[in-house]
Design a protein around this motif. Structure first.
Motif, PDB file in Angstrom:
ATOM      1  N   PHE A 106      38.643 -10.901  36.169  1.00  0.00           N
ATOM      2  CA  PHE A 106      39.726 -10.858  35.192  1.00  0.00           C
ATOM      3  C   PHE A 106      40.745  -9.777  35.553  1.00  0.00           C
ATOM      4  CE2 PHE A 106      36.045 -12.218  32.473  1.00  0.00           C
ATOM      5  CZ  PHE A 106      36.484 -13.517  32.257  1.00  0.00           C
ATOM      6  N   LEU A 107      42.016 -10.117  35.441  1.00  0.00           N
ATOM      7  CA  LEU A 107      43.077  -9.125  35.585  1.00  0.00           C
ATOM      8  C   LEU A 107      44.227  -9.538  34.664  1.00  0.00           C
ATOM      9  CD1 LEU A 107      44.102  -6.562  36.973  1.00  0.00           C
ATOM     10  CD2 LEU A 107      45.140  -8.023  38.711  1.00  0.00           C
ATOM     11  N   ASN A 108      44.265  -8.946  33.476  1.00  0.00           N
ATOM     12  CA  ASN A 108      45.325  -9.198  32.521  1.00  0.00           C
ATOM     13  C   ASN A 108      45.800  -7.854  31.972  1.00  0.00           C
ATOM     14  OD1 ASN A 108      43.374  -8.456  30.490  1.00  0.00           O
ATOM     15  ND2 ASN A 108      42.615 -10.568  30.541  1.00  0.00           N
ATOM     16  N   GLU A 109      46.700  -7.865  31.024  1.00  0.00           N
ATOM     17  CA  GLU A 109      47.275  -6.606  30.540  1.00  0.00           C
ATOM     18  C   GLU A 109      46.230  -5.728  29.871  1.00  0.00           C
ATOM     19  OE1 GLU A 109      50.274  -5.470  31.363  1.00  0.00           O
ATOM     20  OE2 GLU A 109      50.279  -7.311  32.578  1.00  0.00           O
ATOM     21  N   LYS A 110      45.291  -6.321  29.167  1.00  0.00           N
ATOM     22  CA  LYS A 110      44.244  -5.521  28.516  1.00  0.00           C
ATOM     23  C   LYS A 110      43.326  -4.886  29.556  1.00  0.00           C
ATOM     24  CE  LYS A 110      43.905  -5.064  24.788  1.00  0.00           C
ATOM     25  NZ  LYS A 110      44.379  -3.993  23.871  1.00  0.00           N
ATOM     26  N   VAL A 111      42.986  -5.636  30.601  1.00  0.00           N
ATOM     27  CA  VAL A 111      42.165  -5.082  31.682  1.00  0.00           C
ATOM     28  C   VAL A 111      42.901  -3.953  32.380  1.00  0.00           C
ATOM     29  CG1 VAL A 111      41.148  -5.590  33.935  1.00  0.00           C
ATOM     30  CG2 VAL A 111      40.812  -7.188  32.029  1.00  0.00           C
ATOM     31  N   LYS A 112      44.191  -4.128  32.621  1.00  0.00           N
ATOM     32  CA  LYS A 112      44.982  -3.073  33.255  1.00  0.00           C
ATOM     33  C   LYS A 112      45.000  -1.814  32.391  1.00  0.00           C
ATOM     34  CE  LYS A 112      47.999  -6.206  35.855  1.00  0.00           C
ATOM     35  NZ  LYS A 112      49.384  -6.735  36.025  1.00  0.00           N
ATOM     36  N   GLU A 113      45.000  -2.002  31.073  1.00  0.00           N
ATOM     37  CA  GLU A 113      44.961  -0.839  30.173  1.00  0.00           C
ATOM     38  C   GLU A 113      43.613  -0.124  30.291  1.00  0.00           C
ATOM     39  OE1 GLU A 113      46.044   0.315  25.528  1.00  0.00           O
ATOM     40  OE2 GLU A 113      45.969  -1.792  26.143  1.00  0.00           O
ATOM     41  N   VAL A 114      42.533  -0.899  30.378  1.00  0.00           N
ATOM     42  CA  VAL A 114      41.206  -0.297  30.586  1.00  0.00           C
ATOM     43  C   VAL A 114      41.200   0.539  31.863  1.00  0.00           C
ATOM     44  CG1 VAL A 114      38.771  -0.759  31.059  1.00  0.00           C
ATOM     45  CG2 VAL A 114      39.976  -2.098  29.325  1.00  0.00           C
ATOM     46  N   LEU A 115      41.800   0.014  32.916  1.00  0.00           N
ATOM     47  CA  LEU A 115      41.804   0.708  34.203  1.00  0.00           C
ATOM     48  C   LEU A 115      42.552   2.034  34.143  1.00  0.00           C
ATOM     49  CD1 LEU A 115      42.304  -2.332  36.600  1.00  0.00           C
ATOM     50  CD2 LEU A 115      40.229  -0.964  36.306  1.00  0.00           C
ATOM     51  N   GLN A 116      43.481   2.187  33.211  1.00  0.00           N
ATOM     52  CA  GLN A 116      44.178   3.458  33.047  1.00  0.00           C
ATOM     53  C   GLN A 116      43.222   4.559  32.602  1.00  0.00           C
ATOM     54  OE1 GLN A 116      47.609   3.049  30.472  1.00  0.00           O
ATOM     55  NE2 GLN A 116      48.314   1.215  31.547  1.00  0.00           N
ATOM     56  N   TYR A 117      42.131   4.175  31.944  1.00  0.00           N
ATOM     57  CA  TYR A 117      41.139   5.141  31.467  1.00  0.00           C
ATOM     58  C   TYR A 117      39.880   5.147  32.334  1.00  0.00           C
ATOM     59  CZ  TYR A 117      44.006   5.476  27.271  1.00  0.00           C
ATOM     60  OH  TYR A 117      45.059   5.700  26.395  1.00  0.00           O
ATOM     61  N   THR A 118      39.968   4.497  33.494  1.00  0.00           N
ATOM     62  CA  THR A 118      38.827   4.361  34.398  1.00  0.00           C
ATOM     63  C   THR A 118      39.013   5.262  35.615  1.00  0.00           C
ATOM     64  OG1 THR A 118      38.545   2.047  33.714  1.00  0.00           O
ATOM     65  CG2 THR A 118      37.466   2.725  35.757  1.00  0.00           C
ATOM     66  N   ASP A 119      38.023   6.114  35.871  1.00  0.00           N
ATOM     67  CA  ASP A 119      38.112   7.030  37.012  1.00  0.00           C
ATOM     68  C   ASP A 119      37.697   6.373  38.322  1.00  0.00           C
ATOM     69  OD1 ASP A 119      38.929   9.452  35.592  1.00  0.00           O
ATOM     70  OD2 ASP A 119      36.914   9.445  34.717  1.00  0.00           O
ATOM     71  N   LEU A 120      36.766   5.423  38.246  1.00  0.00           N
ATOM     72  CA  LEU A 120      36.221   4.804  39.454  1.00  0.00           C
ATOM     73  C   LEU A 120      35.869   3.355  39.163  1.00  0.00           C
ATOM     74  CD1 LEU A 120      34.952   5.050  42.368  1.00  0.00           C
ATOM     75  CD2 LEU A 120      32.817   5.685  41.212  1.00  0.00           C
ATOM     76  N   VAL A 121      36.159   2.476  40.121  1.00  0.00           N
ATOM     77  CA  VAL A 121      35.772   1.070  40.013  1.00  0.00           C
ATOM     78  C   VAL A 121      34.749   0.743  41.091  1.00  0.00           C
ATOM     79  CG1 VAL A 121      36.544  -1.326  40.193  1.00  0.00           C
ATOM     80  CG2 VAL A 121      37.981   0.360  39.020  1.00  0.00           C
ATOM     81  N   LEU A 122      33.645   0.144  40.683  1.00  0.00           N
ATOM     82  CA  LEU A 122      32.677  -0.436  41.612  1.00  0.00           C
ATOM     83  C   LEU A 122      32.972  -1.931  41.646  1.00  0.00           C
ATOM     84  CD1 LEU A 122      29.381   1.273  40.324  1.00  0.00           C
ATOM     85  CD2 LEU A 122      31.095   2.187  41.893  1.00  0.00           C
ATOM     86  N   LEU A 123      33.501  -2.407  42.760  1.00  0.00           N
ATOM     87  CA  LEU A 123      33.944  -3.798  42.855  1.00  0.00           C
ATOM     88  C   LEU A 123      33.053  -4.580  43.796  1.00  0.00           C
ATOM     89  CD1 LEU A 123      36.006  -6.023  42.176  1.00  0.00           C
ATOM     90  CD2 LEU A 123      37.368  -5.214  44.125  1.00  0.00           C
ATOM     91  N   ASP A 124      32.506  -5.673  43.289  1.00  0.00           N
ATOM     92  CA  ASP A 124      31.678  -6.561  44.103  1.00  0.00           C
ATOM     93  C   ASP A 124      32.555  -7.641  44.724  1.00  0.00           C
ATOM     94  OD1 ASP A 124      29.100  -5.405  43.276  1.00  0.00           O
ATOM     95  OD2 ASP A 124      29.604  -6.245  41.324  1.00  0.00           O
ATOM     96  N   ILE A 125      32.784  -7.546  46.032  1.00  0.00           N
ATOM     97  CA  ILE A 125      33.409  -8.660  46.755  1.00  0.00           C
ATOM     98  C   ILE A 125      32.269  -9.360  47.474  1.00  0.00           C
ATOM     99  CG2 ILE A 125      35.125  -9.363  48.454  1.00  0.00           C
ATOM    100  CD1 ILE A 125      36.719  -6.889  47.846  1.00  0.00           C
ATOM    101  N   LYS A 126      31.769 -10.411  46.873  1.00  0.00           N
ATOM    102  CA  LYS A 126      30.480 -10.975  47.232  1.00  0.00           C
ATOM    103  C   LYS A 126      30.513 -11.831  48.501  1.00  0.00           C
ATOM    104  CE  LYS A 126      29.621 -11.005  42.279  1.00  0.00           C
ATOM    105  NZ  LYS A 126      28.513 -10.053  42.106  1.00  0.00           N
ATOM    106  N   HIS A 127      31.711 -12.266  48.889  1.00  0.00           N
ATOM    107  CA  HIS A 127      31.893 -13.025  50.124  1.00  0.00           C
ATOM    108  C   HIS A 127      33.366 -13.050  50.435  1.00  0.00           C
ATOM    109  CE1 HIS A 127      30.723 -15.709  53.321  1.00  0.00           C
ATOM    110  NE2 HIS A 127      29.493 -15.800  52.841  1.00  0.00           N
TER     111      HIS A 127
END
Length: 238
Positions: A106-127
């Motif tokens: 998911f990447l929408n405006e609400k998710v982008k707002e969450v990311l403003q308060y996020t210090d680190l992202v653990l992202l699974d790029i599974k393939h």
């Protein structure tokens, strides 16, 4: 506002830096063949219904030995971005390090707002192969790549995760293409190669879900070293 929550871990050591308080959210649109939390798939299967403040209070109870911060995992945390946003606002008011463990679906405006308060992202790029990604997860790859590109554009500190699954994600060509893709991003601080394991078999059986990987052995040391060597050859911090 109530969050649908599966469980908590009060001594997490594999979900970001330091010892962490991990919140496993309920609900996920992916159906990964190797999922170790299939009991988090359905949002209405939550064990707890709690407000952001109530979850923060659970963290506060163990703050004396949880020095790393909080990690929101799942399931897929961004199924409930409004809840995560309010929880992270409380955390930042109290100077607590925040991490999201996500598939990037998911990447929408609400998710982008969450990311403003996020210090680190653990992202699974599974393939890195779109067809194989969909076979593995049942969803398209493109949203995750767009999510990664947004993290790079905003210079968000990111740890990438890759599950090494024999016969599915261990092809040398795919490993090279994954490494080429990941190596272009300067915000990637770390890459974790996670060996496939069979510890979730009982969960799948208890839920009555067909588990297609029951005959797959975990990768050997040589297979893990091969993937690590390929990733390192592209300058990735494995």
């Amino acid at each position: 506002m109530l969050g649908y929550i599966h469980s908590f871990e009060t001594f997490g050591t594999k979900d970001g830096p330091g010892i962490r308080f991990v919140v496993f959210m309920q609900g996920c649109p992916l159906r990964c063949l190797y999922c170790h939390n299939p009991d988090t798939w359905k949002k209405n299967g939550a064990k707890y219904m709690l407000t952001p403040l109530e979850v923060f209070q659970e963290l506060d109870k163990v703050k004396n030995f949880v020095r790393g911060g909080i990690t929101i995992s799942g399931g897929e945390p961004m199924v409930q971005p409004e809840f995560v946003l309010e929880l992270f606002k409380l955390c930042k008011e109290n100077k607590i390090h925040t991490t999201i463990d996500t598939s990037g679906i998911f990447l929408n405006e609400k998710v982008k707002e969450v990311l403003q308060y996020t210090d680190l992202v653990l992202l699974d790029i599974k393939h890195i192969n779109p067809e194989k990604y969909k076979e593995l997860t049942t969803v398209p790859l493109e949203p995750t790549l767009k999510f990664m590109e947004y993290l790079a554009a905003t210079n968000k500190p990111t740890w990438l995760r890759y599950v090494l699954l024999p016969h599915y994600t261990d092809d040398e060509k795919d490993l090279i293409e994954w490494a080429k893709y990941a190596s272009q991003f300067k915000n990637v601080e770390r890459v974790d190669i996670l060996p496939f394991h069979q510890m979730a078999v009982q969960k799948w059986q208890d839920l009555g879900i067909d588990y297609q990987l029951k005959d797959i052995e975990p990768p050997t040391s040589a297979e893990k070293e091969k993937a690590e060597t390929i990733f390192k050859s592209y300058g990735l911090p494995v």
